[in-house]
Structures are given as structure tokens and as C-alpha cells.
Write a protein that holds these residues in place. Structure first.
Motif, PDB file in Angstrom:
ATOM      1  N   CYS A  21       0.872  -1.086  -0.184  1.00  0.00           N
ATOM      2  CA  CYS A  21       0.242   0.280  -0.046  1.00  0.00           C
ATOM      3  C   CYS A  21       1.326   1.247  -0.056  1.00  0.00           C
ATOM      4  CB  CYS A  21      -0.930  -0.389   1.268  1.00  0.00           C
ATOM      5  SG  CYS A  21      -0.238  -0.281   2.738  1.00  0.00           S
ATOM      6  N   GLU A 114      -1.250 -10.685   7.482  1.00  0.00           N
ATOM      7  CA  GLU A 114      -1.481  -8.972   7.881  1.00  0.00           C
ATOM      8  C   GLU A 114      -1.852  -9.888   9.148  1.00  0.00           C
ATOM      9  OE1 GLU A 114      -5.381  -9.366   5.349  1.00  0.00           O
ATOM     10  OE2 GLU A 114      -4.338  -8.609   3.509  1.00  0.00           O
ATOM     11  N   THR A 130      -0.791  -4.697   7.972  1.00  0.00           N
ATOM     12  CA  THR A 130      -0.180  -5.695   7.380  1.00  0.00           C
ATOM     13  C   THR A 130       1.261  -5.504   7.068  1.00  0.00           C
ATOM     14  OG1 THR A 130       0.605  -5.568   4.501  1.00  0.00           O
ATOM     15  CG2 THR A 130      -0.006  -3.251   5.280  1.00  0.00           C
ATOM     16  N   THR A 149       4.800  -3.039  10.510  1.00  0.00           N
ATOM     17  CA  THR A 149       3.080  -2.900   9.763  1.00  0.00           C
ATOM     18  C   THR A 149       2.439  -1.779   9.866  1.00  0.00           C
ATOM     19  OG1 THR A 149       2.889  -2.584  12.654  1.00  0.00           O
ATOM     20  CG2 THR A 149       3.130  -5.218  11.757  1.00  0.00           C
ATOM     21  N   THR A 151      -1.375   0.355   8.553  1.00  0.00           N
ATOM     22  CA  THR A 151      -2.818  -0.052   8.782  1.00  0.00           C
ATOM     23  C   THR A 151      -2.654  -0.634   7.908  1.00  0.00           C
ATOM     24  OG1 THR A 151      -3.478   2.179   8.600  1.00  0.00           O
ATOM     25  CG2 THR A 151      -3.285   1.671  10.177  1.00  0.00           C
ATOM     26  N   TYR A 152      -4.573  -1.866   7.702  1.00  0.00           N
ATOM     27  CA  TYR A 152      -4.653  -2.483   6.207  1.00  0.00           C
ATOM     28  C   TYR A 152      -5.411  -1.446   5.257  1.00  0.00           C
ATOM     29  CZ  TYR A 152      -7.077  -5.322   3.264  1.00  0.00           C
ATOM     30  OH  TYR A 152      -7.512  -6.364   2.287  1.00  0.00           O
ATOM     31  N   ARG A 153      -5.818  -0.080   6.171  1.00  0.00           N
ATOM     32  CA  ARG A 153      -6.683   0.685   5.450  1.00  0.00           C
ATOM     33  C   ARG A 153      -5.604   1.795   6.014  1.00  0.00           C
ATOM     34  NH1 ARG A 153     -13.106   1.677   6.778  1.00  0.00           N
ATOM     35  NH2 ARG A 153     -13.172   3.194   5.064  1.00  0.00           N
ATOM     36  N   CYS A 155      -2.853   2.507   5.082  1.00  0.00           N
ATOM     37  CA  CYS A 155      -2.194   2.656   4.911  1.00  0.00           C
ATOM     38  C   CYS A 155      -0.716   3.290   6.142  1.00  0.00           C
ATOM     39  CB  CYS A 155      -1.143   2.927   3.389  1.00  0.00           C
ATOM     40  SG  CYS A 155       0.661   1.752   3.317  1.00  0.00           S
TER      41      CYS A 155
END
Length: 214
Positions: A21, A114, A130, A149, A151-153, A155
Motif C-alpha cells: 500500500c 496480515e 499489513t 506494520t 494499517t490495512y486501511r 497505510c
């Protein structure tokens, strides 16, 4: 028929390959960095600008028995760093010898999948992140391995754990991160850091440059 099947399988594998991302190029947030082997602790507020390669951090540093308060303004494209000591109320400038720290996912990083920080069992009880890892080499030829790491949403960077035989293990955490730079003047050095002539021209010398694309 066999060729078609092989090509199909290759396509499936390629489609499943994780895609990094993109972290916001400008953001601000609190950071906490600790290295037990080096007896080092840093707690600060970071303004990060990957567009113009600028960092400003107001930091409380504990190193051994020493505890100091600094503001560091690093202008990587000009290769100058201004360090203001809150205790002594003075400022020094020095050349930048370290590499630019990119808090985004590097193209050479490896995906480790993830995971949830907290729990995925109930809504709003965990944060999906992620995980990526890699390494880089310092000018001293010391190799640093790291796992990070985001955040998945959105980034947003969350943590980075680094290791090297020379420096040991360092744990860096980010929190209260907001996208963008609230006050662009945060990248202008303090009055104590500049000559009278530089201070009079501070917005021309150190203000945000013309629009740049990355």
C-alpha cells in the motif's frame, strides 16, 4: 492444453502476490523509540514530509543517565540539520550524514501477511495491519533488518522493529497519526538557528518549495 493450464496457474499466483500500500507522503504523529541494549529512549512529535525530504521532531531523549529535550529539523535535500536544545536554549547546525528514513513500504520488502492488533472476534475490537520486512545497509556497512506494520486501511505506519548485531533491537511505535502537515512553517528553523540575514529571508530560504510531484 498443458500450456494453457500452466499460464493459468502463473496468473493465479501473480494475482495473489501482495501489493504494497502507499503511505501518505506527509503526516504528523507521536513516536516512541526504545533500545534496551543501547539504553536509549525517545518520545517525540514528528512532522514527516516525504515530498521534500524534511523531518521535524520535538523529542525527549533519555540515553543512559542523560535526559535532554531537543527540536531537530532535518532538511535532507539541503543536507542541513538544525538542533535546538531546550535546556541550553541554543541552536547548532550540522551536516546530515545519515540516510533519509522512508516510513513507507520499500519495493524490495517482503510481505509477511496480515494480522489483527487486538481481536477480530467482535467489531471495533482490533486493528487490521499489513506486515512487511526487509533490510538496508548503513554507510558504515552495518546491515539493519526490520519488520514493520501499517494499517490495512490508509497505510499508516504503526510499528517498526529493527535489529543488528552492533546496535541490538530497537522498537519504534507511531500513534495519533494525522495525514498532512497542519502548519508548513514547522519546517522553518527557529530564530536562534539563523543569522539576521537568514531570518529576514526565512520564508524564501526555508519555506515550502514550489509544487513537486513524487
Amino acid at each position: 492444453m498443458l500450456v494453457a493450464l500452466v499460464l493459468c496457474l502463473v496468473g493465479i499466483v501473480a494475482a495473489q502476490r501482495p501489493i504494497p500500500c502507499t503511505t501518505p507522503s506527509q503526516w504528523e504523529g507521536n513516536v516512541y523509540d526504545v533500545n534496551e541494549e543501547q539504553k536509549f529512549r525517545l518520545n517525540g512529535r514528528l512532522s514527516y514530509d516525504a515530498v521534500y525530504h524534511r523531518e521535524r521532531i520535538a523529542e525527549d531523549i533519555e540515553e543512559g543517565s542523560q535526559d535532554d529535550f531537543f527540536e531537530r529539523l532535518a532538511l535532507f535535500e539541503s543536507q542541513i540539520e538544525f538542533v535546538y536544545n531546550f535546556r541550553a536554549r541554543n541552536c547548532t547546525r550540522q551536516p546530515i550524514t545519515r540516510q533519509w528514513r522512508d516510513f513507507g513500504i520499500r519495493p524490495t520488502d517482503t510481505s509477511y501477511g496480515e494480522a489483527y492488533i487486538g481481536s477480530s472476534a467482535f467489531p471495533d475490537t482490533g486493528l487490521l495491519v499489513t506486515i512487511w520486512g526487509g533490510n538496508f545497509t548503513l554507510p558504515t556497512n552495518d546491515t539493519i533488518d526490520y519488520t514493520s506494520t501499517w494499517t490495512y486501511r490508509g497505510c499508516i505506519p504503526v510499528t517498526r522493529t529493527s535489529f543488528s548485531p552492533k546496535f541490538g533491537i530497537s522498537h519504534l511505535s507511531f500513534y495519533d497519526v494525522t495525514a498532512g502537515i497542519r502548519d508548513p512553517n514547522v519546517f522553518i528553523p527557529r530564530r536562534e538557528c539563523l543569522s539576521s540575514e537568514e531570518w529576514a529571508s526565512r520564508y524564501t530560504l526555508f519555506g515550502t518549495p514550489a509544487k513537486k510531484h513524487i
